[in-house]
Structures are given as structure tokens and as C-alpha cells.
Design a protein around this motif. Structure first.
Motif, short mmCIF file in Angstrom:
data_model
loop_
_atom_site.label_atom_id
_atom_site.label_comp_id
_atom_site.label_asym_id
_atom_site.label_seq_id
_atom_site.Cartn_x
_atom_site.Cartn_y
_atom_site.Cartn_z
N ASN A 68 0.83 -1.20 0.00
CA ASN A 68 0.00 0.00 0.00
C ASN A 68 0.88 1.27 0.00
O ASN A 68 1.95 1.29 0.59
CB ASN A 68 -0.91 -0.02 1.23
CG ASN A 68 -1.95 1.07 1.21
OD1 ASN A 68 -1.68 2.21 1.57
ND2 ASN A 68 -3.17 0.72 0.81
N HIS A 69 0.38 2.31 -0.67
CA HIS A 69 1.14 3.56 -0.73
C HIS A 69 1.41 4.15 0.66
O HIS A 69 2.42 4.84 0.86
CB HIS A 69 0.39 4.59 -1.58
CG HIS A 69 0.70 4.50 -3.04
ND1 HIS A 69 1.91 4.88 -3.58
CD2 HIS A 69 -0.06 4.05 -4.09
CE1 HIS A 69 1.90 4.69 -4.89
NE2 HIS A 69 0.72 4.19 -5.23
N ALA A 120 -4.55 -2.05 -2.49
CA ALA A 120 -4.78 -0.60 -2.58
C ALA A 120 -5.63 -0.07 -1.43
O ALA A 120 -5.54 1.11 -1.09
CB ALA A 120 -5.42 -0.27 -3.92
N GLN A 148 1.81 0.32 -11.76
CA GLN A 148 0.49 0.55 -11.17
C GLN A 148 0.43 1.88 -10.42
O GLN A 148 1.39 2.29 -9.77
CB GLN A 148 0.13 -0.58 -10.21
CG GLN A 148 -0.05 -1.94 -10.87
CD GLN A 148 -1.40 -2.08 -11.55
OE1 GLN A 148 -2.26 -1.23 -11.45
NE2 GLN A 148 -1.57 -3.19 -12.25
N CYS A 149 -0.74 2.53 -10.48
CA CYS A 149 -0.93 3.80 -9.78
C CYS A 149 -1.42 3.60 -8.34
O CYS A 149 -1.08 4.38 -7.45
CB CYS A 149 -1.96 4.66 -10.53
SG CYS A 149 -1.39 5.26 -12.13
N THR A 150 -2.21 2.57 -8.12
CA THR A 150 -2.92 2.44 -6.84
C THR A 150 -2.10 1.75 -5.76
O THR A 150 -2.49 1.76 -4.58
CB THR A 150 -4.23 1.66 -7.03
OG1 THR A 150 -3.93 0.37 -7.60
CG2 THR A 150 -5.18 2.42 -7.96
N LYS A 189 2.29 0.52 -4.63
CA LYS A 189 3.70 0.78 -4.94
C LYS A 189 4.50 -0.50 -4.79
O LYS A 189 4.08 -1.43 -4.09
CB LYS A 189 4.26 1.87 -4.02
CG LYS A 189 4.36 1.49 -2.53
CD LYS A 189 4.95 2.63 -1.71
CE LYS A 189 5.05 2.24 -0.22
NZ LYS A 189 5.61 3.35 0.60
N PRO A 235 5.50 9.51 -7.49
CA PRO A 235 4.45 9.36 -6.48
C PRO A 235 3.07 9.17 -7.10
O PRO A 235 2.85 9.46 -8.28
CB PRO A 235 4.51 10.67 -5.69
CG PRO A 235 5.09 11.65 -6.66
CD PRO A 235 6.04 10.88 -7.53
N GLN A 236 2.15 8.69 -6.29
CA GLN A 236 0.79 8.40 -6.75
C GLN A 236 0.11 9.65 -7.31
O GLN A 236 -0.67 9.56 -8.25
CB GLN A 236 -0.03 7.84 -5.59
CG GLN A 236 -1.42 7.35 -5.99
CD GLN A 236 -2.17 6.76 -4.81
OE1 GLN A 236 -1.80 6.98 -3.65
NE2 GLN A 236 -3.21 5.99 -5.08
N SER A 237 0.44 10.81 -6.77
CA SER A 237 -0.19 12.06 -7.21
C SER A 237 0.11 12.40 -8.66
O SER A 237 -0.64 13.15 -9.30
CB SER A 237 0.25 13.22 -6.31
OG SER A 237 1.67 13.35 -6.35
N CYS A 272 0.55 10.02 -11.06
CA CYS A 272 0.12 8.88 -11.89
C CYS A 272 -1.37 9.05 -12.21
O CYS A 272 -2.12 9.47 -11.33
CB CYS A 272 0.37 7.58 -11.12
SG CYS A 272 0.29 6.07 -12.08
N ARG A 305 4.23 7.30 -15.05
CA ARG A 305 4.21 6.00 -14.38
C ARG A 305 5.64 5.55 -14.09
O ARG A 305 6.57 5.89 -14.82
CB ARG A 305 3.51 4.93 -15.22
CG ARG A 305 2.01 5.11 -15.36
CD ARG A 305 1.41 3.99 -16.19
NE ARG A 305 -0.02 4.17 -16.41
CZ ARG A 305 -0.97 3.69 -15.62
NH1 ARG A 305 -0.63 2.96 -14.56
NH2 ARG A 305 -2.24 3.90 -15.88
#
Length: 347
Positions: free
Chosen positions: A160-161, A238, A255-257, A259, A280-282, A284, A288
């Protein structure tokens, strides 16, 4: 004199009539030739619109047989089947590949090799090596199995992020999946229970490779929850801060959701499966994370493997098809296409 003029006029009329007839025939023949694409005077660049010429000019795969060939196996190979094999069949339309699901059970490296031994496939795709017992069974049917490596893949660890942890060693990963480590606090993370996900052993080569090379053939712990697909696992990771999962690196790293975690053979020497800096997710999906192909190829990343074409060595067309297919994947074009779908070229 009048008779001579009449004779001359008649002769000229005959000559003109014959000329018109031959001229008309010549025009019709030229027109037909143009319409049929076989004009007697070819252009300097050749007739590129003719499908036969396209086949001859574009299909440069040595010893590629004609016909329809069943193939299948590893789910890790799905991107190659979708985007790389399509190019081969476009260039060589007389070589037809038909992906074949197993009659029962899940698709995977093991079921693909099983179907190959049972003569249900011409060749198979695998994310693990052929087992000794599989080759023994093949030899009982008077052929052997040859594995041809065509690409490099890595196993990436998905978390999980919001999980704050620098990385894991392979030994720690093993202890998590065998049930010896159950809380992230035991590996330098927060005081949080670890929710462990895996596909079942029957799911295919990735799980078999993980058990063989990470768990050293030990069984999964009772703490492991089994899921059907990587897509399902990514969704679960996620939304669960304490979750962990493993899969082929191209299925995890971009993947974005979730890491991917850096891995190491020893504590404090972690190598990321992604190219740094980490995206970072922000940011993506406009950006990517990309595979760290350099460390996969060098072996600095702790868990890598080869992808194989498994060929039935029986001296028949199936062997010819499998070897030609593998050899094409090893060409500069094939290796470039493999790299574009997320794997690492082997040559």
C-alpha cells in the motif's frame, strides 16, 4: 485505272481494320493487367499493395512453417501474446497462432507444459524452467522438452502507498510468507498486522518460482490468503495499508494504486525494481514508474527469472514452429518489442 484504285482502297481498309482490332486487343490486355496487379512493366519500388509480395517482403523468419499452431501457458506472457505475437502474425499471416486454454483448471506455466506433453499444444510459454519429472514424462512419449530463454522478468513486491518501510530482504519476505513474521513492526515498519496475499500453487509458474526460489520449497504459512488474479490482489492491496502481494514486475511497477518495494539480499542494501526517482501516486497516470531494467539484467535485483519458450523436440512441424517462434523473439525486432511491453531483453 478505276479497278486498281478500288483494289488499293480495299487493301488499305483491310490493313486499317486489322490495325484497329490488334490495337483494341492490346489496350484491353494492358487494362486487364493493371486491374489485376500484374502489369508487364513493374514499378521501380515493386507492387507493395499485393498481399503475396507483402508476405514475401515482410516475413523474414527463418524456417517458419505454414499452418495453425496451438500455444499457451504462462499468464505472465499475456502482454507478449497481446502485443508482440500480433506483430509476428501481421508480418507472417500464413503462420497462425491460436491461444488455447487448458480443458480444466487455470492457465499457467505448469498447465501449458502439461498440455504440451499431452500433444494439445505445438509449443508453450513458461515463466519457469522445465521440471525433471516433466522431461521424464515427455521422454516416455518419445520426445524431450527444450527450454529457450527469450526474456528476463523480475518478481516485484506490491504494498500500500501508505506503508512506510524502506524495503525488505529476501529472507524477511520468506518469513512473511511462511508465517514467521506477522507484523510490519518486525521488519522496521509500523505496528500493523501484515495481510498476506498470493495466488494458489496451481495458478502457474510465478507462484511455483516463488515457492522454489524465495521460500526454498517451504509451504505457505496459514496466514496467507489466496486470490484468483493479480488484478484482484492489486485492488485489495490498494485499500489495505498492511497488505502485501508479489507478481511479475510489469504487472506491479507501473500501477498507480499500489507501490513496489525495494528488495535486497542483505539488510540496508535495497534495490528498487523501478527507475529512480520514484514517481508518487499524485503524478500517476500522467507519469508511471518504469522497470529498472539495468538491475534486472545485471542481477543486482534480488529476484529475477527467465521467460522460456518450451519446445517439443520430436523432429516434426511442432518443433519447427516453436524454434522459429523463439528465434524470432530473439531477433533485434523481437527483443525490442519484448522491451516495449515491459520485460527485459535477454540479448
Amino acid at each position: 485505272m478505276s479497278q486498281k484504285n478500288e483494289t488499293l482502297s480495299l487493301f488499305l481498309a483491310v490493313i486499317i481494320t486489322i490495325g484497329l482490332i490488334f490495337g483494341g486487343l492490346w489496350f484491353l490486355m494492358e487494362r486487364w493487367a493493371q486491374l489485376s496487379g500484374t502489369a508487364s512493366k513493374p514499378s521501380e519500388t515493386g507492387n507493395t499493395n499485393n498481399p503475396i509480395n507483402q508476405f514475401v517482403n515482410r516475413c523474414n523468419v527463418a524456417n517458419l512453417p505454414e499452418g495453425t499452431f496451438n500455444y499457451g501457458g504462462s499468464t505472465t506472457w499475456a502482454p507478449i501474446r497481446k502485443d508482440v505475437d500480433f506483430i509476428l502474425q501481421t508480418q507472417c499471416p500464413r503462420f497462425i497462432l491460436r491461444y488455447t486454454q487448458p480443458p480444466s483448471g487455470q492457465a499457467g506455466s505448469g498447465t501449458g507444459i502439461r498440455m504440451l506433453i499431452d500433444n494439445q499444444l505445438a509449443f508453450s510459454q513458461s515463466s519457469r524452467s522445465v521440471k525433471a519429472e516433466e522431461n521424464t514424462e515427455a521422454k516416455q512419449k518419445e520426445f524431450s522438452l527444450k527450454e529457450i530463454p527469450v526474456a528476463i522478468d523480475g518478481i516485484a513486491i506490491a504494498v500500500n502507498h501508505n506503508l512506510n518501510i524502506p524495503g525488505l530482504t529476501v529472507a524477511q519476505l520468506k518469513d512473511i510468507y511462511t508465517g514467521k513474521i506477522t507484523n510490519w513492526q518486525q521488519v522496521g515498519g509500523p505496528n500493523l498486522p501484515i495481510t498476506v496475499y498470493s495466488r494458489s500453487k496451481e495458478a502457474g509458474g510465478t507462484v511455483e518460482f516463488f515457492v522454489e526460489n524465495v521460500l526454498n520449497k517451504e509451504n505457505f504459512g496459514t496466514n496467507v490468503s489466496y486470490i484468483g488474479t493479480t488484478t484482484e490482489a492489486v485492488r485489495k492491496v490498494a485499500v489495505n495499508t498492511g497488505a502485501i502481494y508479489y507478481a511479475s514486475a510489469p504487472e506491479v511497477v507501473p500501477q498507480c494504486t499500489i507501490k513496489s518495494l525495494p528488495l535486497g539480499r542483505t539488510s540496508g542494501q535495497f534495490v528498487p525494481p523501478y527507475q529512480e526517482p520514484f514517481i508518487p501516486q499524485s503524478e500517476c497516470p500522467s507519469k508511471r514508474n518504469q522497470l529498472n531494467t539495468k538491475v534486472f539484467r545485471s542481477g543486482d535485483y534480488a529476484i529475477t527469472r527467465n521467460l522460456f519458450v518450451i519446445v517439443k523436440q520430436n523432429g516434426q512441424t511442432d518443433q519447427q514452429a516453436g524454434e522459429a517462434y523463439a528465434n524470432w523473439l530473439l531477433t533485434p525486432q523481437g527483443q525490442e518489442l519484448i522491451e516495449k511491453v515491459g520485460f527485459v531483453r535477454i540479448k
